[in-house]
Design a protein around this motif. Structure first.
Motif, PDB file in Angstrom:
ATOM      1  N   GLU A  58       0.833  -1.203   0.000  1.00 48.97           N
ATOM      2  CA  GLU A  58       0.000   0.000   0.000  1.00 48.97           C
ATOM      3  C   GLU A  58       0.870   1.256   0.000  1.00 48.97           C
ATOM      4  OE1 GLU A  58      -2.963   2.121   3.176  1.00 48.97           O
ATOM      5  OE2 GLU A  58      -3.211  -0.044   2.891  1.00 48.97           O
ATOM      6  N   LEU A  59       1.929   1.243   0.780  1.00 46.97           N
ATOM      7  CA  LEU A  59       2.865   2.369   0.797  1.00 46.97           C
ATOM      8  C   LEU A  59       3.512   2.557  -0.576  1.00 46.97           C
ATOM      9  CD1 LEU A  59       4.628   1.780   4.230  1.00 46.97           C
ATOM     10  CD2 LEU A  59       3.108   3.673   3.656  1.00 46.97           C
ATOM     11  N   ALA A  60       3.874   1.443  -1.217  1.00 45.57           N
ATOM     12  CA  ALA A  60       4.484   1.524  -2.547  1.00 45.57           C
ATOM     13  C   ALA A  60       3.502   2.108  -3.560  1.00 45.57           C
ATOM     14  CB  ALA A  60       4.939   0.135  -2.991  1.00 45.57           C
ATOM     15  N   GLU A  61       2.257   1.677  -3.498  1.00 44.42           N
ATOM     16  CA  GLU A  61       1.250   2.179  -4.423  1.00 44.42           C
ATOM     17  C   GLU A  61       1.025   3.684  -4.230  1.00 44.42           C
ATOM     18  OE1 GLU A  61      -3.182   0.993  -6.070  1.00 44.42           O
ATOM     19  OE2 GLU A  61      -2.483   0.124  -4.197  1.00 44.42           O
ATOM     20  N   ASN A  62       0.931   4.124  -2.988  1.00 42.86           N
ATOM     21  CA  ASN A  62       0.766   5.550  -2.703  1.00 42.86           C
ATOM     22  C   ASN A  62       1.958   6.359  -3.220  1.00 42.86           C
ATOM     23  OD1 ASN A  62      -1.665   5.083  -1.454  1.00 42.86           O
ATOM     24  ND2 ASN A  62      -0.803   5.063   0.601  1.00 42.86           N
ATOM     25  N   SER A  63       3.156   5.827  -3.045  1.00 38.78           N
ATOM     26  CA  SER A  63       4.356   6.519  -3.514  1.00 38.78           C
ATOM     27  C   SER A  63       4.378   6.617  -5.029  1.00 38.78           C
ATOM     28  CB  SER A  63       5.608   5.791  -3.018  1.00 38.78           C
ATOM     29  OG  SER A  63       5.657   5.813  -1.616  1.00 38.78           O
ATOM     30  N   LEU A  64       3.938   5.562  -5.707  1.00 41.24           N
ATOM     31  CA  LEU A  64       3.868   5.598  -7.168  1.00 41.24           C
ATOM     32  C   LEU A  64       2.875   6.657  -7.638  1.00 41.24           C
ATOM     33  CD1 LEU A  64       3.972   1.867  -8.335  1.00 41.24           C
ATOM     34  CD2 LEU A  64       5.627   3.656  -8.847  1.00 41.24           C
ATOM     35  N   GLN A  65       1.761   6.747  -6.948  1.00 42.27           N
ATOM     36  CA  GLN A  65       0.753   7.754  -7.310  1.00 42.27           C
ATOM     37  C   GLN A  65       1.286   9.171  -7.118  1.00 42.27           C
ATOM     38  OE1 GLN A  65      -2.693   6.680  -5.001  1.00 42.27           O
ATOM     39  NE2 GLN A  65      -3.233   4.990  -6.361  1.00 42.27           N
ATOM     40  N   ASN A  66       2.253   9.330  -6.222  1.00 42.77           N
ATOM     41  CA  ASN A  66       2.883  10.636  -5.999  1.00 42.77           C
ATOM     42  C   ASN A  66       4.106  10.841  -6.892  1.00 42.77           C
ATOM     43  OD1 ASN A  66       1.044  11.393  -4.028  1.00 42.77           O
ATOM     44  ND2 ASN A  66       2.225  10.388  -2.403  1.00 42.77           N
ATOM     45  N   ASN A  67       4.275   9.941  -7.883  1.00 42.65           N
ATOM     46  CA  ASN A  67       5.360  10.017  -8.867  1.00 42.65           C
ATOM     47  C   ASN A  67       6.755   9.976  -8.240  1.00 42.65           C
ATOM     48  OD1 ASN A  67       3.654  10.176 -11.146  1.00 42.65           O
ATOM     49  ND2 ASN A  67       3.269  12.327 -10.673  1.00 42.65           N
ATOM     50  N   GLU A  68       6.901   9.217  -7.179  1.00 36.97           N
ATOM     51  CA  GLU A  68       8.223   9.078  -6.570  1.00 36.97           C
ATOM     52  C   GLU A  68       9.070   8.110  -7.391  1.00 36.97           C
ATOM     53  OE1 GLU A  68       8.273   8.367  -2.341  1.00 36.97           O
ATOM     54  OE2 GLU A  68       6.480   9.581  -2.065  1.00 36.97           O
ATOM     55  N   ASN A  69      10.370   8.234  -7.268  1.00 35.06           N
ATOM     56  CA  ASN A  69      11.322   7.390  -7.972  1.00 35.06           C
ATOM     57  C   ASN A  69      11.192   5.941  -7.480  1.00 35.06           C
ATOM     58  OD1 ASN A  69      13.951   5.971  -8.153  1.00 35.06           O
ATOM     59  ND2 ASN A  69      14.583   7.846  -9.181  1.00 35.06           N
ATOM     60  N   LYS A  70      11.130   4.981  -8.422  1.00 34.72           N
ATOM     61  CA  LYS A  70      10.970   3.569  -8.036  1.00 34.72           C
ATOM     62  C   LYS A  70      12.129   3.066  -7.188  1.00 34.72           C
ATOM     63  CE  LYS A  70       7.945   1.927 -11.713  1.00 34.72           C
ATOM     64  NZ  LYS A  70       7.772   0.943 -12.789  1.00 34.72           N
ATOM     65  N   ASP A  71      13.342   3.524  -7.510  1.00 33.82           N
ATOM     66  CA  ASP A  71      14.504   3.104  -6.718  1.00 33.82           C
ATOM     67  C   ASP A  71      14.378   3.571  -5.272  1.00 33.82           C
ATOM     68  OD1 ASP A  71      15.706   1.940  -8.974  1.00 33.82           O
ATOM     69  OD2 ASP A  71      16.678   3.812  -9.521  1.00 33.82           O
ATOM     70  N   ASP A  72      13.914   4.807  -5.110  1.00 36.03           N
ATOM     71  CA  ASP A  72      13.737   5.345  -3.756  1.00 36.03           C
ATOM     72  C   ASP A  72      12.637   4.601  -3.002  1.00 36.03           C
ATOM     73  OD1 ASP A  72      15.711   7.230  -4.249  1.00 36.03           O
ATOM     74  OD2 ASP A  72      14.296   8.814  -4.786  1.00 36.03           O
ATOM     75  N   ILE A  73      11.554   4.256  -3.709  1.00 37.71           N
ATOM     76  CA  ILE A  73      10.454   3.520  -3.068  1.00 37.71           C
ATOM     77  C   ILE A  73      10.952   2.164  -2.592  1.00 37.71           C
ATOM     78  CG2 ILE A  73       8.203   2.413  -3.436  1.00 37.71           C
ATOM     79  CD1 ILE A  73       7.659   4.637  -5.553  1.00 37.71           C
ATOM     80  N   GLU A  74      11.600   1.424  -3.501  1.00 39.04           N
ATOM     81  CA  GLU A  74      12.119   0.099  -3.129  1.00 39.04           C
ATOM     82  C   GLU A  74      13.111   0.200  -1.971  1.00 39.04           C
ATOM     83  OE1 GLU A  74      12.406  -2.875  -6.878  1.00 39.04           O
ATOM     84  OE2 GLU A  74      13.684  -1.108  -6.968  1.00 39.04           O
ATOM     85  N   GLY A  75      14.033   1.151  -2.078  1.00 33.39           N
ATOM     86  CA  GLY A  75      15.049   1.299  -1.042  1.00 33.39           C
ATOM     87  C   GLY A  75      14.468   1.613   0.316  1.00 33.39           C
ATOM     88  N   SER A  76      13.448   2.481   0.335  1.00 37.73           N
ATOM     89  CA  SER A  76      12.868   2.838   1.635  1.00 37.73           C
ATOM     90  C   SER A  76      12.034   1.706   2.220  1.00 37.73           C
ATOM     91  CB  SER A  76      12.031   4.114   1.519  1.00 37.73           C
ATOM     92  OG  SER A  76      10.884   3.892   0.739  1.00 37.73           O
ATOM     93  N   LEU A  77      11.441   0.876   1.363  1.00 33.66           N
ATOM     94  CA  LEU A  77      10.618  -0.230   1.863  1.00 33.66           C
ATOM     95  C   LEU A  77      11.418  -1.520   2.076  1.00 33.66           C
ATOM     96  CD1 LEU A  77       7.333   0.346  -0.145  1.00 33.66           C
ATOM     97  CD2 LEU A  77       7.786   0.864   2.243  1.00 33.66           C
ATOM     98  N   SER A  78      12.699  -1.479   1.767  1.00 35.70           N
ATOM     99  CA  SER A  78      13.543  -2.654   2.020  1.00 35.70           C
ATOM    100  C   SER A  78      14.665  -2.304   2.985  1.00 35.70           C
ATOM    101  CB  SER A  78      14.139  -3.161   0.703  1.00 35.70           C
ATOM    102  OG  SER A  78      15.121  -2.263   0.229  1.00 35.70           O
ATOM    103  N   LYS A  79      14.459  -1.260   3.752  1.00 35.01           N
ATOM    104  CA  LYS A  79      15.501  -0.734   4.630  1.00 35.01           C
ATOM    105  C   LYS A  79      15.482  -1.417   5.992  1.00 35.01           C
ATOM    106  CE  LYS A  79      15.120   3.627   4.970  1.00 35.01           C
ATOM    107  NZ  LYS A  79      15.100   5.078   5.168  1.00 35.01           N
ATOM    108  N   LEU A  80      16.666  -1.742   6.483  1.00 30.07           N
ATOM    109  CA  LEU A  80      16.804  -2.288   7.833  1.00 30.07           C
ATOM    110  C   LEU A  80      17.879  -1.503   8.566  1.00 30.07           C
ATOM    111  CD1 LEU A  80      16.180  -4.526   9.959  1.00 30.07           C
ATOM    112  CD2 LEU A  80      18.105  -5.760   9.004  1.00 30.07           C
TER     113      LEU A  80
END
Length: 172
Positions: A58-80
């Motif tokens: 859901e966070l990824a979908e919202n970020s895509l709708q806000n035209n965020e960079n895919k690399d940034d979306i993946e990186g932020s959602l795979s962060k530890l």
């Protein structure tokens, strides 16, 4: 093929290796480590999302709708954050211990991505805080779409006061 799951010998060996490091001084949260290393990685609109957050897709979908960079979306959602893994925060760790644990986790993620998604290339980012009071190491990953992305200064502006390492699973 390297397989990670919660009852896997590789996972058990990883936990033993981490918990025995420095004579048992570092205790790692096995539940968080398992969810990070063994969580499902979902393919979602040409992104790979590590689904260990409750609402990651859901966070990824919202970020895509806000035209965020895919690399940034993946990186932020795979962060530890490695500091989140440490169960004994009352003991002061040498800052290099965070880096050592981060590199170890990055190595495990490397083998998993290379094994499960051998067709795609991934960047695994290990960033290590080198200045300031807060000590931490952060491991994240994303699919490589454009190598020129790493030549842009704006990419590295995200890492103020940090040393950054990139590990590539495959470069086409």
């Amino acid at each position: 093929m390297v397989v990670f799951n919660k009852k896997n010998i590789l996972m058990e060996e990883s936990l033993i290796r981490l918990n025995k490091s420095k004579k048992g001084r570092i205790m790692v949260n096995p539940v968080l480590l398992s969810s990070y290393l063994c969580g499902s990685i979902e393919s979602f609109f040409d992104m790979y999302i590590l689904n260990y957050y409750n609402n990651a897709l859901e966070l990824a979908e919202n970020s895509l709708q806000n035209n965020e960079n895919k690399d940034d979306i993946e990186g932020s959602l795979s962060k530890l954050h490695i500091s989140d893994l440490i169960e004994n925060p009352d003991k002061r760790l040498n800052s290099l211990e965070y880096l050592r644990l981060g590199l170890f986790v990055a190595e495990l993620i490397y083998y998993r991505l290379k094994s499960e998604f051998s067709v795609d290339s991934f960047a695994i980012i290990v960033s290590f805080t080198i200045k300031g009071k807060y000590k931490d190491c952060i491991v994240s990953f994303h699919k490589i779409r454009d190598m020129h992305y790493y030549n842009e200064q704006s990419y590295f502006d995200n890492f103020q006061n940090e040393a950054v390492g990139l590990i590539l699973t495959k470069v086409s």
